[in-house]
Structure formats: structure tokens, C-alpha cells
Design a protein around this motif. Structure first.
Motif, PDB file in Angstrom:
ATOM      1  N   ALA A  29       0.835  -1.209   0.000  1.00 13.67           N
ATOM      2  CA  ALA A  29       0.000   0.000   0.000  1.00 13.67           C
ATOM      3  C   ALA A  29       0.865   1.252   0.000  1.00 13.67           C
ATOM      4  CB  ALA A  29      -0.937   0.002   1.203  1.00 13.67           C
ATOM      5  N   VAL A  30       1.930   1.245   0.768  1.00 12.84           N
ATOM      6  CA  VAL A  30       2.826   2.401   0.831  1.00 12.84           C
ATOM      7  C   VAL A  30       3.562   2.561  -0.496  1.00 12.84           C
ATOM      8  CG1 VAL A  30       4.865   3.364   1.975  1.00 12.84           C
ATOM      9  CG2 VAL A  30       3.058   2.289   3.332  1.00 12.84           C
ATOM     10  N   ILE A  31       3.999   1.458  -1.074  1.00  9.47           N
ATOM     11  CA  ILE A  31       4.657   1.530  -2.385  1.00  9.47           C
ATOM     12  C   ILE A  31       3.691   2.120  -3.408  1.00  9.47           C
ATOM     13  CG2 ILE A  31       5.614   0.169  -4.285  1.00  9.47           C
ATOM     14  CD1 ILE A  31       6.740  -1.764  -2.150  1.00  9.47           C
ATOM     15  N   THR A  32       2.445   1.681  -3.387  1.00 13.78           N
ATOM     16  CA  THR A  32       1.444   2.198  -4.328  1.00 13.78           C
ATOM     17  C   THR A  32       1.259   3.698  -4.152  1.00 13.78           C
ATOM     18  OG1 THR A  32       0.277   0.089  -4.411  1.00 13.78           O
ATOM     19  CG2 THR A  32      -0.984   2.043  -5.039  1.00 13.78           C
ATOM     20  N   LEU A  33       1.215   4.149  -2.917  1.00 12.16           N
ATOM     21  CA  LEU A  33       0.986   5.577  -2.659  1.00 12.16           C
ATOM     22  C   LEU A  33       2.213   6.444  -2.940  1.00 12.16           C
ATOM     23  CD1 LEU A  33      -1.114   5.216   0.603  1.00 12.16           C
ATOM     24  CD2 LEU A  33      -1.946   5.808  -1.682  1.00 12.16           C
ATOM     25  N   THR A  34       3.405   5.881  -2.809  1.00 15.02           N
ATOM     26  CA  THR A  34       4.615   6.701  -2.963  1.00 15.02           C
ATOM     27  C   THR A  34       5.391   6.409  -4.247  1.00 15.02           C
ATOM     28  OG1 THR A  34       5.979   5.157  -1.677  1.00 15.02           O
ATOM     29  CG2 THR A  34       4.892   6.950  -0.462  1.00 15.02           C
ATOM     30  N   SER A  35       5.142   5.269  -4.872  1.00 21.03           N
ATOM     31  CA  SER A  35       5.857   4.886  -6.096  1.00 21.03           C
ATOM     32  C   SER A  35       4.914   4.052  -6.966  1.00 21.03           C
ATOM     33  CB  SER A  35       7.107   4.083  -5.716  1.00 21.03           C
ATOM     34  OG  SER A  35       7.786   3.633  -6.851  1.00 21.03           O
ATOM     35  N   PRO A  36       3.805   4.667  -7.423  1.00 21.08           N
ATOM     36  CA  PRO A  36       2.760   3.887  -8.084  1.00 21.08           C
ATOM     37  C   PRO A  36       3.156   3.300  -9.439  1.00 21.08           C
ATOM     38  CG  PRO A  36       2.269   6.219  -8.234  1.00 21.08           C
ATOM     39  CD  PRO A  36       3.481   6.075  -7.355  1.00 21.08           C
ATOM     40  N   PHE A  37       4.153   3.878 -10.074  1.00 18.34           N
ATOM     41  CA  PHE A  37       4.552   3.403 -11.395  1.00 18.34           C
ATOM     42  C   PHE A  37       5.871   2.660 -11.296  1.00 18.34           C
ATOM     43  CE2 PHE A  37       2.220   7.430 -11.759  1.00 18.34           C
ATOM     44  CZ  PHE A  37       1.069   6.942 -12.340  1.00 18.34           C
ATOM     45  N   SER A  38       6.194   1.941 -12.341  1.00 15.38           N
ATOM     46  CA  SER A  38       7.432   1.155 -12.339  1.00 15.38           C
ATOM     47  C   SER A  38       8.630   2.077 -12.227  1.00 15.38           C
ATOM     48  CB  SER A  38       7.518   0.327 -13.610  1.00 15.38           C
ATOM     49  OG  SER A  38       6.531  -0.670 -13.585  1.00 15.38           O
ATOM     50  N   CYS A 101      -4.152 -10.599  -2.619  1.00 15.32           N
ATOM     51  CA  CYS A 101      -5.586 -10.342  -2.691  1.00 15.32           C
ATOM     52  C   CYS A 101      -5.902  -9.152  -3.598  1.00 15.32           C
ATOM     53  CB  CYS A 101      -6.110 -10.064  -1.290  1.00 15.32           C
ATOM     54  SG  CYS A 101      -7.871  -9.716  -1.252  1.00 15.32           S
ATOM     55  N   GLY A 102      -6.907  -9.310  -4.447  1.00 14.30           N
ATOM     56  CA  GLY A 102      -7.334  -8.228  -5.325  1.00 14.30           C
ATOM     57  C   GLY A 102      -6.240  -7.838  -6.293  1.00 14.30           C
ATOM     58  N   SER A 103      -6.068  -6.545  -6.499  1.00  9.08           N
ATOM     59  CA  SER A 103      -4.994  -6.066  -7.376  1.00  9.08           C
ATOM     60  C   SER A 103      -3.646  -6.204  -6.678  1.00  9.08           C
ATOM     61  CB  SER A 103      -5.217  -4.598  -7.751  1.00  9.08           C
ATOM     62  OG  SER A 103      -5.032  -3.764  -6.612  1.00  9.08           O
ATOM     63  N   GLY A 104      -3.695  -6.306  -5.325  1.00 10.73           N
ATOM     64  CA  GLY A 104      -2.464  -6.399  -4.540  1.00 10.73           C
ATOM     65  C   GLY A 104      -1.823  -5.057  -4.293  1.00 10.73           C
ATOM     66  N   LEU A 105      -2.456  -4.000  -4.775  1.00 10.75           N
ATOM     67  CA  LEU A 105      -1.848  -2.671  -4.693  1.00 10.75           C
ATOM     68  C   LEU A 105      -2.331  -1.852  -3.504  1.00 10.75           C
ATOM     69  CD1 LEU A 105      -2.033  -1.744  -8.486  1.00 10.75           C
ATOM     70  CD2 LEU A 105      -0.112  -2.751  -7.217  1.00 10.75           C
ATOM     71  N   ILE A 106      -3.627  -1.938  -3.191  1.00  9.79           N
ATOM     72  CA  ILE A 106      -4.159  -1.056  -2.145  1.00  9.79           C
ATOM     73  C   ILE A 106      -5.174  -1.755  -1.239  1.00  9.79           C
ATOM     74  CG2 ILE A 106      -6.070  -0.040  -3.461  1.00  9.79           C
ATOM     75  CD1 ILE A 106      -3.585   2.009  -1.394  1.00  9.79           C
ATOM     76  N   GLU A 107      -5.729  -2.891  -1.659  1.00  4.87           N
ATOM     77  CA  GLU A 107      -6.748  -3.557  -0.845  1.00  4.87           C
ATOM     78  C   GLU A 107      -6.165  -4.033   0.484  1.00  4.87           C
ATOM     79  OE1 GLU A 107      -7.632  -4.384  -5.163  1.00  4.87           O
ATOM     80  OE2 GLU A 107      -5.892  -4.643  -3.921  1.00  4.87           O
ATOM     81  N   ALA A 108      -6.939  -3.857   1.524  1.00  7.80           N
ATOM     82  CA  ALA A 108      -6.553  -4.355   2.854  1.00  7.80           C
ATOM     83  C   ALA A 108      -7.824  -4.562   3.667  1.00  7.80           C
ATOM     84  CB  ALA A 108      -5.629  -3.365   3.557  1.00  7.80           C
ATOM     85  N   THR A 109      -7.720  -5.392   4.668  1.00 11.55           N
ATOM     86  CA  THR A 109      -8.802  -5.710   5.609  1.00 11.55           C
ATOM     87  C   THR A 109     -10.129  -5.928   4.887  1.00 11.55           C
ATOM     88  OG1 THR A 109      -9.225  -3.374   6.161  1.00 11.55           O
ATOM     89  CG2 THR A 109      -7.611  -4.553   7.502  1.00 11.55           C
ATOM     90  N   ILE A 131      -1.060  -4.774   3.097  1.00 13.18           N
ATOM     91  CA  ILE A 131      -0.436  -4.413   4.375  1.00 13.18           C
ATOM     92  C   ILE A 131       0.044  -5.634   5.153  1.00 13.18           C
ATOM     93  CG2 ILE A 131      -0.841  -3.351   6.642  1.00 13.18           C
ATOM     94  CD1 ILE A 131      -2.861  -1.492   5.245  1.00 13.18           C
ATOM     95  N   HIS A 132      -0.748  -6.689   5.172  1.00 17.07           N
ATOM     96  CA  HIS A 132      -0.497  -7.828   6.058  1.00 17.07           C
ATOM     97  C   HIS A 132       0.262  -8.962   5.368  1.00 17.07           C
ATOM     98  CE1 HIS A 132      -4.077  -5.695   7.589  1.00 17.07           C
ATOM     99  NE2 HIS A 132      -3.417  -5.840   8.726  1.00 17.07           N
TER     100      HIS A 132
END
Length: 156
Positions: A29-38, A101-109, A131-132
Motif C-alpha cells: 500500500a505504501v509503495i502504491t501511494l509513494t511509487s505507483p509506477f514502475s 488479494c485483489g490487485s495487490g496494490l491497495i486492498e486491505a482488511t 499491508i499484512h
């Protein structure tokens, strides 16, 4: 934190265990928010914050430990997790920066539920959601903590 610890001690706690922070900058999730692209990679500055926090936590816990007080134990999850992330194939993992789970980028709980798409083999992923960690990752972390747990049990 001292107030919380004192409350536990006042309630009769004789053994208190605290877990440090993981490498926060490496959570999907943090990688997605801070480095969303390759390239998707860890945010080292956020992981450094976790390192600094963990060092301060250990120092505080050590200062709070007294002969008459409860046993206070610190459990490190940062190093075992960073070991996996830096050498995933050594531990049997294929995927380190997205969750299963899901896209693996932002989904949690709650966003990762029975209706979510799940990867075919969670044991190949370090993270289950964004996250987990997966069961396989937790298993490795537990094995790294086990000597401390065994020492506590033998000392009781």
C-alpha cells in the motif's frame, strides 16, 4: 507509552511483549501511494522512520526494565521481513511488492474479502493484502522470534 506500561503493571502484568514496526516503506500500500509506477520499490525514508522508532522503543523498554518489575520483551519483525524482501527466492517467495488479494496494490482488511480475487498460491507472496504478510511470511517471522519465546518460557 510509560503510562500505558504502568497501567499494565498496575493490573498485574508480569510479562509484557512489544513488537516493533516492520519496514513501513516496503508495504505494498505504501509503495502504491509513494511509487505507483514502475519500478515499484520500497520507500527507504519511510523504512528509516521505522528503524528509528524501533531503536527508540528498544531504548525506552530497556530503561523501563527493573529487577522488581515485569519482564519486558521486544520482538523484532523489521529484520526478518527485510531479509525476505531483499532475498525473496532464498525463502521461497516470488512476489514482494504486491499482495495476493485483489490487485495487490491497495486492498486491505475489509476490501480484501470473500468476493476478492486471490492469487493461485499465497505462499509465494510476502503479503496477503497490501499491508499484512501471508501465513508463510508470518511463519518465518515466528521462527526468528522463537528463540526469545523459548527463553522466556524456560525462565518462567
Amino acid at each position: 507509552m510509560k503510562q500505558l506500561m504502568q497501567a499494565l503493571i498496575d493490573q498485574g502484568a508480569r510479562l509484557i511483549g512489544l513488537v516493533g514496526l516492520p519496514p513501513m516503506g516496503c508495504l505494498p500500500a505504501v509503495i502504491t501511494l509513494t511509487s505507483p509506477f514502475s519500478p515499484r520499490q520500497c520507500n527507504e525514508s519511510l523504512s528509516q522512520i521505522a528503524i528509528d522508532f524501533n531503536q527508540k522503543l528498544q531504548s525506552e523498554l530497556k530503561a523501563m526494565q527493573t529487577d522488581q518489575g515485569p519482564t519486558i520483551v521486544y520482538f523484532d519483525i523489521y529484520q526478518p521481513l527485510i531479509d525476505i524482501l531483499q532475498n525473496p527466492s532464498q525463502f521461497g517467495f516470488d512476489e514482494t511488492n504486491i499482495g495476493c488479494c485483489g490487485s495487490g496494490l491497495i486492498e486491505a482488511t475489509f476490501a480484501c474479502n470473500v468476493g476478492s480475487k486471490i492469487c493461485p498460491d499465497p505462499s509465494k507472496y510476502v503479503f496477503f493484502d497490501s499491508i499484512h504478510p501471508t501465513e508463510a511470511t508470518y511463519n518465518y517471522i515466528f521462527k526468528k522470534m522463537q528463540p526469545v519465546i523459548d527463553e522466556i518460557i524456560q525462565g518462567q
